[in-house]
Design a protein around this motif. Structure first.
Motif, PDB file in Angstrom:
ATOM      1  N   HIS A 262      30.056 -28.509 -10.520  1.00  0.00           N
ATOM      2  CA  HIS A 262      29.002 -29.143 -12.220  1.00  0.00           C
ATOM      3  C   HIS A 262      29.364 -30.602 -11.965  1.00  0.00           C
ATOM      4  O   HIS A 262      28.429 -31.584 -13.018  1.00  0.00           O
ATOM      5  CB  HIS A 262      29.876 -28.834 -13.088  1.00  0.00           C
ATOM      6  N   CYS A 297      23.785 -25.241  -7.086  1.00  0.00           N
ATOM      7  CA  CYS A 297      24.025 -24.405  -8.245  1.00  0.00           C
ATOM      8  C   CYS A 297      24.239 -26.504  -9.021  1.00  0.00           C
ATOM      9  O   CYS A 297      23.178 -27.366  -9.370  1.00  0.00           O
ATOM     10  CB  CYS A 297      25.495 -24.542  -8.454  1.00  0.00           C
ATOM     11  N   CYS A 298      24.938 -26.393 -10.232  1.00  0.00           N
ATOM     12  CA  CYS A 298      24.426 -27.510 -11.445  1.00  0.00           C
ATOM     13  C   CYS A 298      25.483 -29.212 -10.496  1.00  0.00           C
ATOM     14  O   CYS A 298      24.741 -30.677 -10.429  1.00  0.00           O
ATOM     15  CB  CYS A 298      25.349 -27.643 -12.818  1.00  0.00           C
ATOM     16  N   CYS A 336      31.208 -21.967 -12.213  1.00  0.00           N
ATOM     17  CA  CYS A 336      30.821 -20.880 -11.500  1.00  0.00           C
ATOM     18  C   CYS A 336      30.676 -20.477  -9.877  1.00  0.00           C
ATOM     19  O   CYS A 336      29.423 -20.080  -8.972  1.00  0.00           O
ATOM     20  CB  CYS A 336      28.987 -21.326 -11.142  1.00  0.00           C
ATOM     21  N   GLY A 443      19.675 -22.589 -17.586  1.00  0.00           N
ATOM     22  CA  GLY A 443      20.282 -20.365 -17.339  1.00  0.00           C
ATOM     23  C   GLY A 443      20.956 -20.370 -15.689  1.00  0.00           C
ATOM     24  O   GLY A 443      20.689 -20.998 -14.830  1.00  0.00           O
ATOM     25  N   CYS A 444      20.857 -19.608 -15.558  1.00  0.00           N
ATOM     26  CA  CYS A 444      21.953 -18.700 -14.264  1.00  0.00           C
ATOM     27  C   CYS A 444      20.890 -17.716 -13.065  1.00  0.00           C
ATOM     28  O   CYS A 444      20.038 -17.689 -13.996  1.00  0.00           O
ATOM     29  CB  CYS A 444      22.690 -17.963 -14.650  1.00  0.00           C
ATOM     30  N   CYS A 474      20.037 -22.915 -13.210  1.00  0.00           N
ATOM     31  CA  CYS A 474      19.934 -22.581 -11.800  1.00  0.00           C
ATOM     32  C   CYS A 474      18.452 -21.972 -11.866  1.00  0.00           C
ATOM     33  O   CYS A 474      18.089 -22.206 -10.796  1.00  0.00           O
ATOM     34  CB  CYS A 474      21.041 -21.441 -11.918  1.00  0.00           C
ATOM     35  N   CYS A 515      23.422 -27.805 -16.445  1.00  0.00           N
ATOM     36  CA  CYS A 515      23.622 -27.238 -17.483  1.00  0.00           C
ATOM     37  C   CYS A 515      24.434 -28.161 -18.311  1.00  0.00           C
ATOM     38  O   CYS A 515      23.784 -28.486 -19.336  1.00  0.00           O
ATOM     39  CB  CYS A 515      24.942 -26.016 -17.709  1.00  0.00           C
ATOM     40  N   TYR A 549      24.439 -15.418 -16.815  1.00  0.00           N
ATOM     41  CA  TYR A 549      25.860 -14.836 -16.949  1.00  0.00           C
ATOM     42  C   TYR A 549      27.618 -15.363 -17.616  1.00  0.00           C
ATOM     43  O   TYR A 549      28.041 -14.237 -17.846  1.00  0.00           O
ATOM     44  CB  TYR A 549      25.848 -14.169 -14.957  1.00  0.00           C
ATOM     45  N   SER A 550      27.187 -16.727 -17.689  1.00  0.00           N
ATOM     46  CA  SER A 550      28.692 -17.216 -17.907  1.00  0.00           C
ATOM     47  C   SER A 550      28.478 -17.713 -19.626  1.00  0.00           C
ATOM     48  O   SER A 550      27.640 -18.025 -20.522  1.00  0.00           O
ATOM     49  CB  SER A 550      28.022 -18.151 -17.693  1.00  0.00           C
ATOM     50  N   LYS A 552      29.489 -20.358 -20.662  1.00  0.00           N
ATOM     51  CA  LYS A 552      28.667 -21.784 -21.267  1.00  0.00           C
ATOM     52  C   LYS A 552      27.288 -21.278 -21.249  1.00  0.00           C
ATOM     53  O   LYS A 552      26.694 -22.283 -22.355  1.00  0.00           O
ATOM     54  CB  LYS A 552      28.956 -22.786 -19.577  1.00  0.00           C
TER      55      LYS A 552
HETATM   56  S1  MSK Z   1      25.827 -23.599 -12.448  1.00  0.00           S
HETATM   57  S2  MSK Z   1      26.556 -21.778 -15.388  1.00  0.00           S
HETATM   58  S3  MSK Z   1      24.775 -19.883 -12.795  1.00  0.00           S
HETATM   59  S4  MSK Z   1      22.962 -22.310 -14.530  1.00  0.00           S
HETATM   60 FE1  MSK Z   1      25.522 -24.289 -14.109  1.00  0.00          FE
HETATM   61 FE2  MSK Z   1      24.064 -21.766 -12.613  1.00  0.00          FE
HETATM   62 FE3  MSK Z   1      24.431 -20.813 -14.923  1.00  0.00          FE
HETATM   63 FE4  MSK Z   1      26.345 -21.814 -13.681  1.00  0.00          FE
END
Ligand code: MSK
Ligand code: SF4
Length: 625
Positions: A262, A297-298, A336, A443-444, A474, A515, A549-550, A552
Motif C-alpha cells: 500500500h 493492489c494499492c 493485503c 475495494g477488493c 482493487c 484505498c 473482504y478487509s 479496512k
Molecule cells: S489492496 S484493501 S484488497 S482494495 Fe488496497 Fe485491494 Fe481491498 Fe486490499
C-alpha cells in the motif's frame, strides 16, 4: 476426502486469471480458491458475529438456546463489539500508513534523508493554510515542520477534532457533534474502541456502533487523508496519463519486479532504483532487455497514479502473477499481502522481499527499509531481482495475454484543472442532469465472489444511467481490464455522461487512486457540498464496495455512511446475528447520519437502488430526476 475444486470458469471473469489457474492446477500449486474450498463451510457463529473471545471466561457462542455469554453479554453486545474491533483494525491499518508518511516528512525536514524530497511545495502550503498554519514569509521547511507537528498531534489525545475536519461542511460537523461522533484523535478513537470492547465496558450496542463510526471517521478524515495528502506532497500530485493493465504487463524479455502492498514510500524508491543505469546495464549483461516494475493492489495504484507504471493485477491476481514464472522479485510493504505468496514464490525462482518490520513474512528476504538508507536499500533489492533473471526457468514461463490500455491519475487537483480551474462545470453538469450523480466503487476481491463480476458489472450498469463512477483500490484494475478506464468507454455510457466525458476526453470511470485515496472522494464530496451550501448527505452520490473482504474496507464503508453517503456492500459483514446491529446498519443510521448501508449481491439491482436514491436526492435539491 479432499473436495473437488470448483470449475475455473466459476472463479473469475478474466481470461488471464483462468489461464494461470489452469497452470497452477497443472503444476500442483494451491491458490486462494482451493484454500477457500477447504475452509468451507465456515463456522456459523463466526459468520453471524455471535462468538466472542474477548476474555478467558469464554470463548462464548451465543444462540437462541444459550442467549448469554459467561459474563452476560447478549448477541447485540457481542456482535457490536466484534464489529467495532473489526473497524478499528481497518482504521489502524490506513492510519498507521498515514503516520509512516509523516515520519518520512520528518526525516526530510530534519535532514535525515535526501532520497525523499518535498516535490509539491504549493500543495504543502495549501494544506498548511487549510489547517490553520501560517505560510506567509516562511520557508518550505518551516511550514513542513509545523504541518508535521500538527499531523502527529492528530494521532494523539486531542480533545476536539482532527485537523482535516476544516474541510467538512458545518452541517455535517453539527450532526457529528450532536451524536458524539466527532473524531478527535486517530489513535485515541482506536484505543478507545479497544477499551470499550473489553469485558465490562460498553455494553450498549448502538453506543458501541456510534464509536465505531467515530473511529472510522478518524480514518477517513484523519489517517487516510494524511496518507494521501503527504504522498502527494512527497511524490507529486497525480495528473492524467496513460498506462496498461493485466498480466500481459509482465515482460518475457525483461527482469520483472512486482511491487505489492500500500505505501508508496518503498515502491517509489524501487522504481527509481530500477532506472539506475548500472542496474539496467547489468540486466542487459544477463540477457534481459531491461527492468520492468509493475504494480499489484494499492502500492501499484499509488505508482500508477503518479508514475504511470503498468498494473499487473488486483487482490486475486497476486498469486497468479507469480505463476507466470516470469517474476524475478515481489517486493512488499504491508496490507493485503497473502502469506501464500511466499509459498508460491518458492515454487519458482521468484524472490519474496518484505520491507517493513511491522509486516514480516517467514521465509521472505527482509529489509528494514528506512528513509535515511532508502535508495541504497532499493538498489540492493533491485540487484537481487536482476541477478535472479539468470535463474528463470524459461520452460515454465507463460504470460497469457497482451496488456490493455488504461487512463489514470485523477486527483481532485487534476479534475479541477481539467474543468478549467473550478468545480463549477461539474456542478453545472449535475444541475443540468448530464451527470445525474456519482458513485465511488472501491475495494477488493473476495474469493467467495466470482472475481470482478460485481466490480465490473456495477460500474457498467451505473455509467449507462449517466452516473459517473469513481474507482479506487482493487476495483480500478478490474475497471481497466474491462475497458472502462479509457476515453473510448463513453460508448458504454448514457448520453449525458458521454457528452460531458467526451468533451473533456476522459473516461466515464475515473481512477482516483488507492484505498487511502478514498479520502480524495471525501474531499470532493465536501467541496461539492460546500459549493452548493448543503450537507454531504444531500448530494446525489453513493459508495459501493461490491467484493470487499478487509477490515479496512469496513472502515471505509462506515466513514462513507457516517459522512452521509449511502453505501452498498455486495455481502454483509459478520453482524447478522444481531437484529439491533443489523437494523441500525441498514436503516437506523439513516435517521442519525442521513445515510445507511444496503446489502445486495446483484449488480443490476444495486444500480437500480442507487438510481432511485439519486433521483430522490436530485428531486430534493430541486433538480430534474
Ligand atoms: S489492496 S484493501 S484488497 S482494495 Fe488496497 Fe485491494 Fe481491498 Fe486490499
Ligand atoms: Fe464470553 Fe463475555 Fe468473555 Fe466474551 S467477554 S468471552 S461473552 S465471558
Amino acid at each position: 476426502m479432499a473436495k473437488e475444486p470448483r470449475p475455473i470458469d466459476e472463479l473469475t471473469i478474466w481470461d488471464d486469471a483462468k489461464a494461470m489457474l489452469k497452470k497452477a492446477r497443472a503444476e500442483g500449486i494451491e491458490t486462494v480458491h482451493e484454500r477457500l474450498d477447504q475452509q468451507t463451510p465456515h463456522c456459523k457463529m463466526c459468520e453471524l458475529g455471535t462468538s466472542c473471545r474477548n476474555c478467558t471466561m469464554g470463548p462464548c457462542r451465543v444462540s437462541e438456546k444459550k442467549p448469554l455469554g459467561v459474563c452476560g453479554a447478549d448477541a447485540d453486545v457481542i456482535v457490536a463489539r466484534n464489529f467495532g474491533r473489526f473497524v478499528a483494525g481497518g482504521a489502524a491499518g490506513h492510519s498507521d500508513h498515514g503516520r509512516d508518511l509523516i515520519e518520512v516528512l520528518e526525516a526530510i525536514v530534519e535532514g535525515e534523508t535526501t532520497d525523499y524530497k518535498i516535490t509539491e511545495e504549493g500543495k504543502l502550503r495549501t494544506i498548511a493554510g487549510e489547517i490553520g498554519i501560517e505560510t506567509e514569509g516562511r520557508t518550505v521547511k518551516e511550514v513542513a515542520h509545523d504541518v508535521m507537528d500538527e499531523f502527529f498531534a492528530d494521532f494523539g489525545s486531542r480533545r476536539k477534532e482532527v485537523s482535516f475536519l476544516a474541510r467538512v461542511p458545518q452541517k455535517r460537523k453539527d450532526v457529528w457533534a450532536k451524536l458524539g461522533m466527532t473524531p478527535r484523535g486517530v489513535d485515541r478513537e482506536i484505543a478507545e474502541m479497544m477499551h470499550r470492547t473489553h469485558m465490562g465496558c460498553d455494553n450498549d450496542a448502538p453506543n458501541t456502533l456510534i464509536h465505531a463510526a467515530r473511529t472510522a471517521l478518524a480514518d477517513g478524515w484523519g489517517g487516510s487523508m494524511i496518507g494521501t495528502e503527504l504522498s502527494d506532497v512527497i511524490f507529486g500530485t497525480p495528473t492524467p496519463r496513460m498506462s496498461t493493465a493485466n498480466l500481459g504487463v509482465i515482460k518475457e524479455d525483461q527482469v520483472n519486479i512486482l511491487v505489492h502492498g500500500h505505501n508508496p514510500v518503498v515502491s517509489e524508491m524501487i522504481l527509481a532504483a530500477a532506472r539506475d543505469p548500472q542496474l539496467v546495464a547489468r540486466a542487459k549483461e544477463l540477457g534481459a532487455s531491461g527492468i520492468n516494475v509493475a504494480g499489484l493492489c494499492c502500492t501499484g495504484n499509488e505508482l500508477l497514479m503518479r508514475q504511470g507504471i503498468p498494473m499487473a493485477g488486483n487482490h486475486l491476481m497476486t498469486e497468479l502473477a507469480i505463476i507466470t514464472g516470469a517474476v524475478e522479485a515481489i517486493v512488499v510493504d504491508y496490507q493485503c499481502i497473502m502469506p501464500s505468496l511466499v509459498q508460491i514464490s518458492g515454487c519458482y525462482h521468484t524472490k519474496f522481499i518484505d520491507t517493513a518490520n511491522k509486516a514480516r513474512f517467514t521465509g521472505g528476504i527482509h529489509y528494514d527499509f528506512q528513509p535515511a538508507t532508502a535508495m541504497t536499500q532499493a538498489k540492493e533489492i533491485v540487484s537481487l531481482a536482476v541477478e535472479g533473471f539468470a535463474q528463470r526457468d524459461k520452460g515454465r514461463v507463460d504470460i497469457p495475454c497482451e496488456p490493455i490500455d488504461i487512463m489514470t491519475g485523477f486527483s481532485n487537483e487534476a479534475v479541477i484543472a481539467a474543468l478549467g480551474g473550478s468545480l463549477d462545470p461539474l456542478v453545472q453538469a449535475i444541475v443540468a442532469g448530464d451527470i445525474r450523480g456519482a458513485v465511488g466503487i472501491v475495494g477488493c476481491n473476495n474469493p467467495k465472489i466470482k472475481q470482478d463480476s460485481l466490480n465490473v458489472g456495477l460500474a457498467k450498469e451505473l455509467i449507462k444511467r449517466d452516473i459517473l463512477v469513481i474507482a479506487t483500490g482493487c476495483v480500478t484494475t478490474a475497471a481497466g481490464k474491462a475497458g472502462l478506464l479509457v476515453p473510448e468507454a463513453i460508448e458504454m455510457a448514457g448520453p449525458g455522461l458521454k457528452k460531458i466525458c467526451g468533451s473533456l476526453g476522459i473516461p466515464p470511470v475515473l481512477h482516483y487512486g488507492s484505498c487511502v485515496d478514498n479520502s480524495r472522494i471525501m474531499q470532493l464530496c465536501a467541496a461539492l457540498a460546500n459549493t452548493l451550501n448543503v450537507d454531504i448527505s444531500d448530494l446525489p452520490v453513493g459508495a459501493s464496495s461490491p467484493e470487499w473482504y478487509s477490515e479496512k474496507a469496513a472502515a471505509i464503508g462506515l466513514y462513507a455512511v457516517a459522512s452521509g453517503i449511502q453505501t452498498h456492500l455486495g455481502h454483509p459483514p459478520h453482524i447478522l446475528g444481531s437484529k439491533t446491529v443489523t437494523n441500525l446498519a441498514v436503516a437506523g443510521l439513516e435517521d442519525l447520519v442521513g445515510a445507511a448501508f444496503f446489502i445486495e449481491p446483484d449488480p443490476v439491482r444495486t444500480a437500480e437502488i442507487f438510481d432511485e436514491r439519486i433521483k430522490a436526492k436530485r428531486k430534493a435539491l430541486g433538480l430534474s430526476e
